[in-house]
Design an enzyme around this catalytic site. Structure first.
Site, mmCIF file in Angstrom:
data_model
loop_
_atom_site.group_PDB
_atom_site.id
_atom_site.type_symbol
_atom_site.label_atom_id
_atom_site.label_comp_id
_atom_site.label_asym_id
_atom_site.label_seq_id
_atom_site.Cartn_x
_atom_site.Cartn_y
_atom_site.Cartn_z
ATOM 1 N N SER A 121 0.832 -1.199 0.000
ATOM 2 C CA SER A 121 0.000 0.000 0.000
ATOM 3 C C SER A 121 0.870 1.252 0.000
ATOM 4 C CB SER A 121 -0.973 -0.038 1.177
ATOM 5 O OG SER A 121 -1.875 -1.113 1.025
ATOM 6 N N LYS A 173 -23.000 17.141 5.751
ATOM 7 C CA LYS A 173 -22.092 17.617 6.779
ATOM 8 C C LYS A 173 -21.826 16.498 7.798
ATOM 9 C CE LYS A 173 -19.696 20.398 9.362
ATOM 10 N NZ LYS A 173 -18.326 20.769 8.941
#
Length: 319
Positions: A121, A173
């Site tokens: 990764s 949000k």
């Protein structure tokens, strides 16, 4: 002068003698700590060398490592850099910053990535910054991809009878939230962000390894590879170790017999050399309770959470 006064004077002299010794020892410790503080960059003053930096454990935004890499870049005594990697990954942003810092070095001097136990990764992202990648036959690498994880505690809160109400400026949000399942819009928002970063990672590998993007996409499904498999898939250049690294550097006009110098992290406590010196002295004198602050400092300075998108292989514990 009576015997009581003589005894008091002797006791006073003993106390003064004790504190004089303490003062001298503290001054010596302070001088040593000051020397360590001033001469903390000893590799900078050595002769021609090959610098080696180790990247291990969890990869995060690491200002100290970035500063170390900058010093290596600007040091004319450093003729090449070896980046030794043993990491299953970490934050995508952390890997990006280290990648760019290594490429800045590669613009001035050769860089070899040395994959040890695992470089997956974000660990592979950093390895890709090298001009040449060397790995062991059984090293683990790959896991090209990005992940975003978030916990869900709603069921637990329901069991204990706790609910959370919220008022927010817009539906997306603070999404996704651990306190309720994400909406499809929230999932799409995160998915788009993940895929954008994933596309950036794929393009990076395609560019650095000179591979067609379609070929990288086939490899970038999260799969991990041994060093031998990675070589077959052109994710690395060579199997081996220090001999192969030196052989490559020799092709870049780096003397084969140059000393390899480990550029290690500076002592985090060097900026606070006085309390460290004092605490070590107290430890020698047996006043262990005074040292409790050292453990507290470690807890306070270490990061406990990962922020942002992750490029991490979770198939094994951190090495």
């Amino acid at each position: 002068m009576d015997s009581s006064a003589i005894a008091d004077r002797r006791q006073l002299r003993r106390k003064l003698g004790f504190w004089r010794i303490i003062a001298v020892l503290l001054l010596v410790a302070l001088g040593f700590a000051l020397y360590r503080f001033v001469a903390g960059d000893l590799p900078d003053v050595r002769g021609p060398q090959i610098a080696r930096v180790k990247v291990s454990g969890l990869i995060q935004d690491d200002p100290e490592l970035l500063e170390r890499l900058k010093k290596i870049r600007d040091n004319d005594q450093v003729k090449a850099l070896i980046v030794s990697i043993s990491s299953t990954g970490g934050t995508t942003y952390g890997g990006e910053r280290i990648f760019k810092a290594i490429r800045a070095i590669a613009a001035k001097k050769p860089v070899v990535s040395d994959i040890r136990t695992v470089a997956a990764s974000a660990g592979y992202m950093i390895a890709a910054a090298g001009d040449n990648i060397v790995a062991g036959d059984t090293s683990i690498t790959g896991s090209i991809g990005v992940i975003f994880q978030y916990p869900q505690v709603k069921d637990l809160l329901d069991k204990v009878g706790v609910s959370l109400d919220e008022i927010k400026s817009a539906p997306l949000k603070a999404e996704p939230s651990p306190f309720h399942p994400p909406t499809e819009d929230a999932k799409n928002m995160i998915r788009n962000m993940v895929m954008d970063s994933y596309g950036w990672f794929v393009d990076l590998v395609a560019d650095r390894r000179k591979l067609p993007r379609e070929q990288v996409l086939k490899l970038a499904d999260g799969s991990i590879f041994t060093g031998r498999q990675a070589l077959q898939n052109k994710l690395i250049d060579t199997l081996g170790g220090e001999d192969e690294i030196r052989a490559y550097l020799e092709t870049r006009k780096v003397q084969k017999d140059l000393q390899i110098v480990d550029w290690k992290p500076e002592d985090k406590s060097s900026s606070f050399f006085w309390p460290v010196a004092a605490s070590r002295l107290l430890n020698l004198l047996g006043y262990d309770p005074f040292l409790k602050g050292e453990g507290l400092q470690k807890i306070m300075t270490d990061k406990l959470f990962l922020d942002g998108l992750l490029s991490v292989w979770q198939g094994a514990a951190e090495q």
